[in-house]
Enzyme design. Structure first.
Site, PDB file in Angstrom:
ATOM      1  N   LYS A 114      43.691  38.400 102.237  1.00 37.62           N
ATOM      2  CA  LYS A 114      44.609  39.446 101.758  1.00 37.62           C
ATOM      3  C   LYS A 114      43.858  40.565 101.044  1.00 37.62           C
ATOM      4  O   LYS A 114      44.107  41.736 101.290  1.00 37.62           O
ATOM      5  CB  LYS A 114      45.628  38.866 100.747  1.00 37.62           C
ATOM      6  CG  LYS A 114      46.504  37.776 101.285  1.00 37.62           C
ATOM      7  CD  LYS A 114      47.551  37.334 100.250  1.00 37.62           C
ATOM      8  CE  LYS A 114      46.983  36.712  98.987  1.00 37.62           C
ATOM      9  NZ  LYS A 114      46.393  35.374  99.178  1.00 37.62           N
ATOM     10  N   ARG A 159      54.886  36.347  94.729  1.00 34.72           N
ATOM     11  CA  ARG A 159      54.484  34.978  95.044  1.00 34.72           C
ATOM     12  C   ARG A 159      55.602  33.986  94.789  1.00 34.72           C
ATOM     13  O   ARG A 159      55.401  32.799  95.005  1.00 34.72           O
ATOM     14  CB  ARG A 159      53.295  34.592  94.171  1.00 34.72           C
ATOM     15  CG  ARG A 159      51.919  34.735  94.850  1.00 34.72           C
ATOM     16  CD  ARG A 159      50.868  34.468  93.782  1.00 34.72           C
ATOM     17  NE  ARG A 159      49.624  33.958  94.280  1.00 34.72           N
ATOM     18  CZ  ARG A 159      48.507  34.687  94.404  1.00 34.72           C
ATOM     19  NH1 ARG A 159      48.522  35.970  94.130  1.00 34.72           N
ATOM     20  NH2 ARG A 159      47.397  34.119  94.800  1.00 34.72           N
ATOM     21  N   ARG A 192      32.778  30.807  99.031  1.00 35.65           N
ATOM     22  CA  ARG A 192      32.743  32.211  98.602  1.00 35.65           C
ATOM     23  C   ARG A 192      31.905  32.369  97.330  1.00 35.65           C
ATOM     24  O   ARG A 192      31.987  31.575  96.403  1.00 35.65           O
ATOM     25  CB  ARG A 192      34.187  32.668  98.343  1.00 35.65           C
ATOM     26  CG  ARG A 192      34.299  34.065  97.788  1.00 35.65           C
ATOM     27  CD  ARG A 192      35.667  34.630  98.003  1.00 35.65           C
ATOM     28  NE  ARG A 192      36.728  33.860  97.380  1.00 35.65           N
ATOM     29  CZ  ARG A 192      38.015  34.193  97.446  1.00 35.65           C
ATOM     30  NH1 ARG A 192      38.379  35.251  98.141  1.00 35.65           N
ATOM     31  NH2 ARG A 192      38.929  33.455  96.856  1.00 35.65           N
ATOM     32  N   ARG A 241      33.902  32.125  91.863  1.00 35.96           N
ATOM     33  CA  ARG A 241      35.104  32.326  91.063  1.00 35.96           C
ATOM     34  C   ARG A 241      35.521  30.964  90.539  1.00 35.96           C
ATOM     35  O   ARG A 241      35.534  29.994  91.294  1.00 35.96           O
ATOM     36  CB  ARG A 241      36.215  32.876  91.972  1.00 35.96           C
ATOM     37  CG  ARG A 241      36.622  34.281  91.638  1.00 35.96           C
ATOM     38  CD  ARG A 241      37.547  34.861  92.683  1.00 35.96           C
ATOM     39  NE  ARG A 241      38.867  34.237  92.725  1.00 35.96           N
ATOM     40  CZ  ARG A 241      39.878  34.694  93.454  1.00 35.96           C
ATOM     41  NH1 ARG A 241      39.715  35.769  94.215  1.00 35.96           N
ATOM     42  NH2 ARG A 241      41.034  34.097  93.468  1.00 35.96           N
ATOM     43  N   ARG A 291      45.715  25.414  94.307  1.00 38.98           N
ATOM     44  CA  ARG A 291      46.264  26.727  94.676  1.00 38.98           C
ATOM     45  C   ARG A 291      47.034  26.647  95.995  1.00 38.98           C
ATOM     46  O   ARG A 291      48.070  27.290  96.165  1.00 38.98           O
ATOM     47  CB  ARG A 291      45.134  27.765  94.788  1.00 38.98           C
ATOM     48  CG  ARG A 291      44.586  28.174  93.420  1.00 38.98           C
ATOM     49  CD  ARG A 291      43.240  28.869  93.538  1.00 38.98           C
ATOM     50  NE  ARG A 291      43.312  30.155  94.188  1.00 38.98           N
ATOM     51  CZ  ARG A 291      42.279  30.735  94.798  1.00 38.98           C
ATOM     52  NH1 ARG A 291      41.093  30.137  94.831  1.00 38.98           N
ATOM     53  NH2 ARG A 291      42.408  31.909  95.348  1.00 38.98           N
TER      54      ARG A 291
END
Ligand code: AMP
Length: 221
Positions: A19, A94, A133, A164, A175
């Site tokens: 996104k 969300r 990532r 992160r 998540r």
């Protein structure tokens, strides 16, 4: 040549669906602000503000920041001049109450969303994308240990890369669970209102971008 239409779009999808990358690119291409609630919360944490203090624990646990807090920052952002004529929302709404809040903010401005693009990616790939990532805390470049490895262990700008906090395997699973229970109901919500477009988020990012542009009804651009 006609007057360019404005664009009010939402990009939704599970964590690591792409996104952020896609929304930033659309924002540049269509000349509208890219508004990411996740980026706004991360900036608040980095700046040590009260908002950051409120958001931090939820984010690190892979949970959603409460709706009242999130609606407050979005209401303020959408009231700013540059967002009045269009935007690409990334990671918001969300929850169903957030979607209702958004509808009300826009109704008060006398406008509506044009389209909600849902980017779909299979779960095993989402986990590989997120856990691999690595980001540069200085310049924001994003790498992936398998597909887009950094030169050496550092960013091209020389700064050491970081993961992160919410990209750890446990938090990524949390998540995803949060997405399934709280965000996925928006699929039916926007489908019922006729504004949902579902796009395959796998493969080359340029190809995904083209699919999204078509879903926005701008294939010919
Ligand atoms: P993102 O960068 O969009 O993946 O967001 C990172 C984290 O910020 C999420 O896992 C949530 O904890 C929080 N967050 C971002 N957007 C929202 C939202 N619309 N509602 C609640 N929490 C959010």
């Amino acid at each position: 040549m006609g007057v360019r239409q404005t664009m009010r779009a939402v990009l939704m999808g599970p964590p690591s669906a792409g996104k952020g990358t896609q929304a930033a690119r659309l924002g540049m291409e269509f000349g509208v602000p890219h508004i990411s609630t996740g980026d706004m919360f991360r900036a608040a944490i980095a700046a040590g503000t009260e908002l950051g203090r409120q958001a931090r624990g939820f984010m690190e646990a892979g949970k959603l920041v409460p709706d009242e807090v999130t609606m407050g920052i979005v209401r303020e952002r959408l009231g700013q001049g540059d967002a009045r004529s269009g935007f690409v929302l990334d990671g918001f709404p969300r929850t169903v109450p957030q979607a209702e809040g958004l509808r009300e903010i826009l109704a008060n401005q006398g406008v509506k969303l044009d389209v909600v693009v849902l980017i779909e990616v299979p779960e095993d790939e989402l986990i590989r994308r997120a856990t691999g990532r690595r980001i540069c805390p200085e310049c924001g470049r994003v790498y992936h240990v398998e597909w887009n490895p950094p030169p050496g262990h550092a960013c091209a700008c020389g700064v050491a890369l970081v993961q992160r906090k919410d990209d750890s395997p446990e938090t990524v699973k949390e998540r995803l669970a949060t997405y399934r229970t709280q965000t996925e109901p928006l699929r039916d919500y926007y489908s019922a209102e006729g504004s949902l477009a579902v796009v395959d988020g796998t493969g080359d990012p340029d190809e995904v971008h083209r699919r999204i542009v078509c879903a926005l009804g701008r294939c010919s651009l």
